[in-house]
Design a protein around this motif. Structure first.
Motif, mmCIF file in Angstrom:
data_model
loop_
_atom_site.group_PDB
_atom_site.id
_atom_site.type_symbol
_atom_site.label_atom_id
_atom_site.label_comp_id
_atom_site.label_asym_id
_atom_site.label_seq_id
_atom_site.Cartn_x
_atom_site.Cartn_y
_atom_site.Cartn_z
ATOM 1 N N TYR A 1 5.946 -2.203 -0.656
ATOM 2 C CA TYR A 1 5.738 -0.992 0.155
ATOM 3 C C TYR A 1 5.033 0.082 -0.680
ATOM 4 C CZ TYR A 1 6.883 2.964 3.210
ATOM 5 O OH TYR A 1 6.798 4.078 4.018
ATOM 6 N N ASN A 2 5.530 0.303 -1.906
ATOM 7 C CA ASN A 2 4.950 1.351 -2.755
ATOM 8 C C ASN A 2 3.535 0.996 -3.201
ATOM 9 O OD1 ASN A 2 7.318 2.820 -2.572
ATOM 10 N ND2 ASN A 2 8.199 1.909 -4.441
ATOM 11 N N VAL A 3 3.307 -0.291 -3.543
ATOM 12 C CA VAL A 3 1.973 -0.713 -3.975
ATOM 13 C C VAL A 3 0.971 -0.563 -2.843
ATOM 14 C CG1 VAL A 3 0.597 -2.693 -4.731
ATOM 15 C CG2 VAL A 3 2.822 -2.274 -5.769
ATOM 16 N N TYR A 4 1.361 -0.974 -1.642
ATOM 17 C CA TYR A 4 0.463 -0.887 -0.484
ATOM 18 C C TYR A 4 0.131 0.578 -0.173
ATOM 19 C CZ TYR A 4 -1.422 -1.709 4.191
ATOM 20 O OH TYR A 4 -2.241 -1.763 5.299
ATOM 21 N N GLU A 5 1.158 1.408 -0.205
ATOM 22 C CA GLU A 5 0.940 2.825 0.098
ATOM 23 C C GLU A 5 0.076 3.484 -0.977
ATOM 24 O OE1 GLU A 5 3.693 6.507 1.698
ATOM 25 O OE2 GLU A 5 4.501 5.189 0.131
ATOM 26 N N MET A 6 0.234 3.063 -2.241
ATOM 27 C CA MET A 6 -0.539 3.652 -3.330
ATOM 28 C C MET A 6 -2.009 3.255 -3.224
ATOM 29 S SD MET A 6 0.183 3.305 -7.421
ATOM 30 C CE MET A 6 0.127 1.513 -7.313
ATOM 31 N N ALA B 1 1.439 4.155 4.751
ATOM 32 C CA ALA B 1 2.586 3.246 4.730
ATOM 33 C C ALA B 1 2.247 1.975 5.508
ATOM 34 C CB ALA B 1 3.805 3.930 5.340
ATOM 35 N N GLU C 1 10.524 -3.176 -1.469
ATOM 36 C CA GLU C 1 10.219 -1.777 -1.800
ATOM 37 C C GLU C 1 9.000 -1.702 -2.717
ATOM 38 O OE1 GLU C 1 12.387 2.106 -3.902
ATOM 39 O OE2 GLU C 1 13.491 0.226 -3.587
ATOM 40 N N LEU C 2 8.877 -2.660 -3.638
ATOM 41 C CA LEU C 2 7.722 -2.689 -4.531
ATOM 42 C C LEU C 2 6.433 -2.895 -3.745
ATOM 43 C CD1 LEU C 2 6.472 -2.830 -7.373
ATOM 44 C CD2 LEU C 2 6.952 -5.283 -7.354
#
Length: 207
Positions: free
Chosen positions: A129-134, A139, A126-127
């Motif tokens: 995923y969030n870092v990549y999306e940010m 996504a 999940e981390l």
């Protein structure tokens, strides 16, 4: 005449008769006397399987005094020690390499499971995923650069920490495994010697 002795904390032998030279380093200015002491027998295991015996250094001094009562024995080592007797066994190469393969598989899958459970526990997926999306603004679609770099960094970190990669060592320092094995070995020996003393099974001058 002074005789300096330094007994090892634990010794493993493959013959039943224990001689002085098997368990310690010895120095004496009289080399004939030195050889006579080294060849002095201290104990003999009975005829059965693998065994161990705890000794007090006083027993060693007593045996040395049997050679010459005028000798002054100076102990530079531990006060108690253990001698292990293990029979020689010819092990086939198939069995030898089979054991190595078994340990490798257990270590590999055990470490893999530990890493996976840790990553799941901290939510690393999940981390990422969030870092990549940010950073990328969209996504991720499957594994990405974060996963690859994390995997490579994890492998490099393990090699550096354990100071070992195959037959290659980064430096001459002992690996964490070697340190823990020596600490475990010392704890086992200390426990065995304490138990032998309490049960009065230690070879001492009054035994």
């Amino acid at each position: 005449m002074n005789v300096y002795i330094k007994v090892e904390e634990s010794v493993c032998i493959d013959h039943k008769e224990i001689k002085m030279k098997d368990i310690m380093s010895l120095y004496c200015t009289d080399k004939d006397m030195e050889q006579q002491i080294k060849n002095k027998s201290i104990y003999h295991f009975i005829d059965r399987g693998n065994q161990r015996k705890c000794f007090s250094v006083l027993k060693v001094i007593e045996k040395i005094k049997e050679v010459d009562k005028t000798l002054d024995v100076i102990n530079l080592g531990p006060q108690d020690f253990i001698v292990y007797y293990k029979k020689k066994q010819d092990e086939s190469k198939i069995m030898h390499y089979g054991k190595i393969l078994f340990v490798m598989l257990v270590a590999f899958f055990g470490a893999s499971f530990s890493i996976m459970t840790y990553n799941t526990d901290v939510g690393i997926e999940e981390l990422f995923y969030n870092v990549y999306e940010m950073i990328m603004g969209s996504a991720p679609n499957g594994p990405n650069l974060l996963h690859v770099s994390y995997t490579i960094g994890l492998a490099i970190g393990i090699i550096i920490f354990f100071n070992h990669a195959g037959k290659i060592k980064l430096n001459d320092d002992p690996t964490p495994f070697e340190v823990q094995m020596r600490l475990y070995e010392r704890d086992v020996n200390d426990t065995l010697m304490i138990d032998a003393g309490r049960k009065e099974e230690e070879e001492d001058v009054d035994s």
